[in-house]
Write a protein that holds these residues in place. Structure first.
Motif, mmCIF file in Angstrom:
data_model
loop_
_atom_site.group_PDB
_atom_site.id
_atom_site.type_symbol
_atom_site.label_atom_id
_atom_site.label_comp_id
_atom_site.label_asym_id
_atom_site.label_seq_id
_atom_site.Cartn_x
_atom_site.Cartn_y
_atom_site.Cartn_z
ATOM 1 N N VAL A 38 5.265 71.371 45.840
ATOM 2 C CA VAL A 38 6.566 71.593 45.072
ATOM 3 C C VAL A 38 7.334 72.811 45.789
ATOM 4 N N ASP A 39 6.496 73.878 46.231
ATOM 5 C CA ASP A 39 7.073 74.919 46.894
ATOM 6 C C ASP A 39 7.946 74.539 48.109
ATOM 7 N N ASP A 40 7.226 73.488 48.854
ATOM 8 C CA ASP A 40 7.837 73.167 50.117
ATOM 9 C C ASP A 40 9.230 72.343 49.899
ATOM 10 N N CYS A 41 9.034 71.336 49.215
ATOM 11 C CA CYS A 41 9.967 70.140 48.938
ATOM 12 C C CYS A 41 11.157 70.752 48.023
ATOM 13 N N TYR A 42 10.852 71.458 46.945
ATOM 14 C CA TYR A 42 11.693 72.199 46.006
ATOM 15 C C TYR A 42 12.514 73.355 46.702
ATOM 16 N N CYS A 43 11.470 74.200 47.176
ATOM 17 C CA CYS A 43 12.067 75.677 47.382
ATOM 18 C C CYS A 43 12.155 75.946 48.840
ATOM 19 N N GLU A 44 11.371 75.480 49.536
ATOM 20 C CA GLU A 44 11.629 76.061 50.933
ATOM 21 C C GLU A 44 11.609 74.883 51.986
ATOM 22 N N ASP A 45 10.563 74.928 52.682
ATOM 23 C CA ASP A 45 10.413 74.381 54.183
ATOM 24 C C ASP A 45 10.941 72.888 54.155
ATOM 25 N N HIS A 46 10.724 71.979 53.429
ATOM 26 C CA HIS A 46 11.159 70.595 53.676
ATOM 27 C C HIS A 46 12.183 70.221 52.734
ATOM 28 N N GLY A 47 13.358 70.820 52.910
ATOM 29 C CA GLY A 47 14.462 70.239 52.232
ATOM 30 C C GLY A 47 14.815 71.023 50.981
ATOM 31 N N GLY A 48 13.858 72.158 50.548
ATOM 32 C CA GLY A 48 13.925 72.788 49.460
ATOM 33 C C GLY A 48 15.245 73.648 49.277
ATOM 34 N N SER A 49 15.792 73.769 48.276
ATOM 35 C CA SER A 49 17.034 74.802 47.999
ATOM 36 C C SER A 49 17.248 75.430 46.722
ATOM 37 N N PRO A 50 17.795 76.685 46.544
ATOM 38 C CA PRO A 50 17.871 77.015 45.393
ATOM 39 C C PRO A 50 18.923 76.722 44.478
ATOM 40 N N ILE A 51 19.882 75.691 45.168
ATOM 41 C CA ILE A 51 20.561 75.010 44.365
ATOM 42 C C ILE A 51 19.942 74.210 43.291
ATOM 43 N N GLY A 52 20.181 73.998 42.055
ATOM 44 C CA GLY A 52 19.537 72.955 41.198
ATOM 45 C C GLY A 52 18.083 73.114 41.133
ATOM 46 N N LEU A 53 17.603 74.100 41.561
ATOM 47 C CA LEU A 53 15.942 74.376 41.418
ATOM 48 C C LEU A 53 15.578 74.080 40.011
ATOM 49 N N ALA B 146 13.492 83.247 40.093
ATOM 50 C CA ALA B 146 13.964 84.618 40.149
ATOM 51 C C ALA B 146 14.351 84.731 41.812
ATOM 52 N N GLU B 147 13.568 84.455 42.462
ATOM 53 C CA GLU B 147 13.559 84.283 44.137
ATOM 54 C C GLU B 147 14.919 83.414 44.193
ATOM 55 N N ALA B 148 14.956 82.167 43.815
ATOM 56 C CA ALA B 148 16.157 81.482 43.985
ATOM 57 C C ALA B 148 17.432 82.012 43.485
ATOM 58 N N ALA B 149 17.388 82.867 42.653
ATOM 59 C CA ALA B 149 18.519 83.290 42.113
ATOM 60 C C ALA B 149 18.989 84.453 42.943
ATOM 61 N N TRP B 150 18.143 85.397 43.396
ATOM 62 C CA TRP B 150 18.489 86.398 44.573
ATOM 63 C C TRP B 150 19.109 85.735 45.701
ATOM 64 N N SER B 151 18.402 84.694 46.163
ATOM 65 C CA SER B 151 18.854 83.996 47.442
ATOM 66 C C SER B 151 20.405 83.531 47.221
ATOM 67 N N GLN B 152 20.558 82.763 45.921
ATOM 68 C CA GLN B 152 22.013 82.233 46.019
ATOM 69 C C GLN B 152 22.778 83.305 45.858
ATOM 70 N N THR B 153 22.684 84.612 45.397
ATOM 71 C CA THR B 153 23.623 85.663 45.291
ATOM 72 C C THR B 153 23.468 86.617 46.349
ATOM 73 N N GLU B 154 22.746 86.602 47.281
ATOM 74 C CA GLU B 154 22.114 87.291 48.361
ATOM 75 C C GLU B 154 21.959 88.909 48.002
#
Length: 437
Positions: A193-208, A277-285
């Motif tokens: 879930v972390d890799d595929c939804y959030c980070e290494d393998h196609g993850g993104s904060p958008i739509g998380l 929370a981490e994804a929101a900070w990433s989106q807003t830098e």
């Protein structure tokens, strides 16, 4: 060294009864061992047998102060609480085999790696290679044949994760390999879930948020109408993370009690909130304050792993005792410390990745206006403070409530903390240290 004197583990039971309630302690005595033999005693530490009757009430209800021996007990597998935790484990430490190539199948011992200088930790013996090999074989078969977890070109990364060695090191009291597999499947599913939804393998904060919510229903099932239930059920097979969550949870439910399952669902909701929370900070830098980052990491952390240590050990910490504020603080501190370990060991890996990856050293350096090296070294201090707090709080709780299931659970969490550090230190396929010394 002088003898530590009589163990405090039995004399505090009346105080614990006054503090936690006789009905809770009675339930704890019933469920303390889960049908397993009592744990062996260590030098100077006669451990109360789960089947033994509680000692006769004393005239005082004051809990004893934690002894140095008790602190050693709770500090992890450097003494009582290693391979001797369960009769099924071997008495002698396994002889290490030659180091293997990075990413190769998990047979033999890993390269030793180097601990972060100055990091407070407890060394652990090499995990049982027979169990490591069997868990590694089974988890790969599950990932490939049962849940179709990854494409062929990710295989080397899957092997390099060395999850079998990780889980055997963290759960030396597991009575069977299948108990170990409960933790191993959940660990792999969480990382998918972390890799595929959030980070290494196609993850993104958008739509998380939407993706995580749908995945969470594989853990905490949807209760809906007959018209819409089939579509939801089909969605659980729609991608690798949901397939992994769904299958791992099914195996977990076969071993766990209803209260243990509910506890795990709660901790996974915490984890997913931290991801958001981490994804929101990433989106807003946004670079959080250090205290804000630590708050996020209390949710986005390893907590779901040590919190199931009793399920993997084949017994149960009763829900009333697990819910006590003192126990919750111990578990939270353990999760926080182990997660900062990840920040420290994955530092160079994250710096090499695209974009800016937030971790504690980066946040400290940015927010406190210091160098990267100073930020990293201060993060080591933060970890050490968390570890010392964890051990002190665990020792105080053990002295105040010396119920067998509480003592075994606290010891299991301490062993998990040490096994987690061991895996990070020795997994040189994934991690290397910065040149700060």
């Amino acid at each position: 060294m002088p003898e530590p004197g009589p163990s405090p583990l039995q004399s505090g039971l009346p105080g614990a009864a006054a503090r936690f309630g006789a009905h809770v302690l009675g339930s704890a005595q019933v469920h303390a061992s889960g049908g397993l033999p009592g744990l062996p005693a260590g030098p100077g530490l006669p451990f109360p047998s789960p089947s033994a009757a509680p000692p006769a009430p004393q005239t005082t209800a004051a809990p004893p102060a934690p002894s140095p021996a008790l602190r050693r007990l709770l500090s992890g597998p450097s003494g009582l609480g290693t391979v001797g935790l369960h009769p099924a484990r071997r008495e002698a430490h396994p002889v290490p085999a030659a180091a293997q190539e990075p990413g190769a199948p998990e047979s033999g011992a890993p390269a030793a790696g180097n601990p972060v200088p100055g990091l407070y930790h407890h060394p652990v013996p090499e995990p049982d290679p027979v169990r490591v090999e069997e868990v590694s074989r089974r988890i790969k078969a599950w990932a490939v044949d049962e849940v179709d977890l990854f494409p062929e070109d990710w295989e080397k990364q899957f092997d390099g994760f060395q999850v079998g060695r990780y889980m055997v090191a963290c759960h030396p009291d597991a009575p069977t390999v299948e108990h170990l597999m409960v933790a191993t499947r959940l660990m792999v599913a969480e990382n998918a879930v972390d890799d595929c939804y959030c980070e290494d393998h196609g993850g993104s904060p958008i739509g998380l948020g939407g993706r995580l919510l749908m995945a969470h229903t594989a853990i905490d099932p949807l209760h809906t109408t007959k018209e819409y239930e089939p579509a939801w059920a089909a969605s659980l097979q729609s991608d690798a993370p949901r397939r992994a969550y769904s299958s791992a949870m099914e195996y977990f439910l076969a071993q766990a009690s209803p209260s243990q399952a509910d506890r795990y669902r709660h901790d996974m909701a915490r984890l997913h909130l931290g991801y958001l929370a981490e994804a929101a900070w990433s989106q807003t830098e946004y670079v959080p304050e250090v205290w804000e980052y630590l708050a996020m990491r209390q949710f986005n952390n390893f907590r779901p792993c040590p919190t199931i240590t009793d399920t993997v050990g084949g017994y149960e910490l009763p829900a009333d005792l697990h819910a006590q504020a003192a126990m919750q603080r111990v578990i939270a501190l353990a999760g926080n410390a182990t997660t900062i370990v990840n920040d420290l060991y994955s530092y160079t890996k994250e710096l090499a990745a695209s974009g800016r990856h937030m971790n504690l050293p980066v946040v400290i350096a940015d927010r406190e206006g210091i160098s990267d090296q100073e930020g990293y070294l201060k993060a080591v201090e933060v970890h050490n403070d968390l570890m010392h707090a964890f051990e002190a709080e665990a020792a105080a709780l053990a002295a105040a409530c010396p119920v067998p299931s509480v003592l075994r659970f606290l010891r299991g969490v301490a062993v998990w903390v040490d096994g987690n550090h061991y895996w990070h230190q020795t997994n040189t396929y994934r991690y290397s240290l910065p040149d700060f010394w």
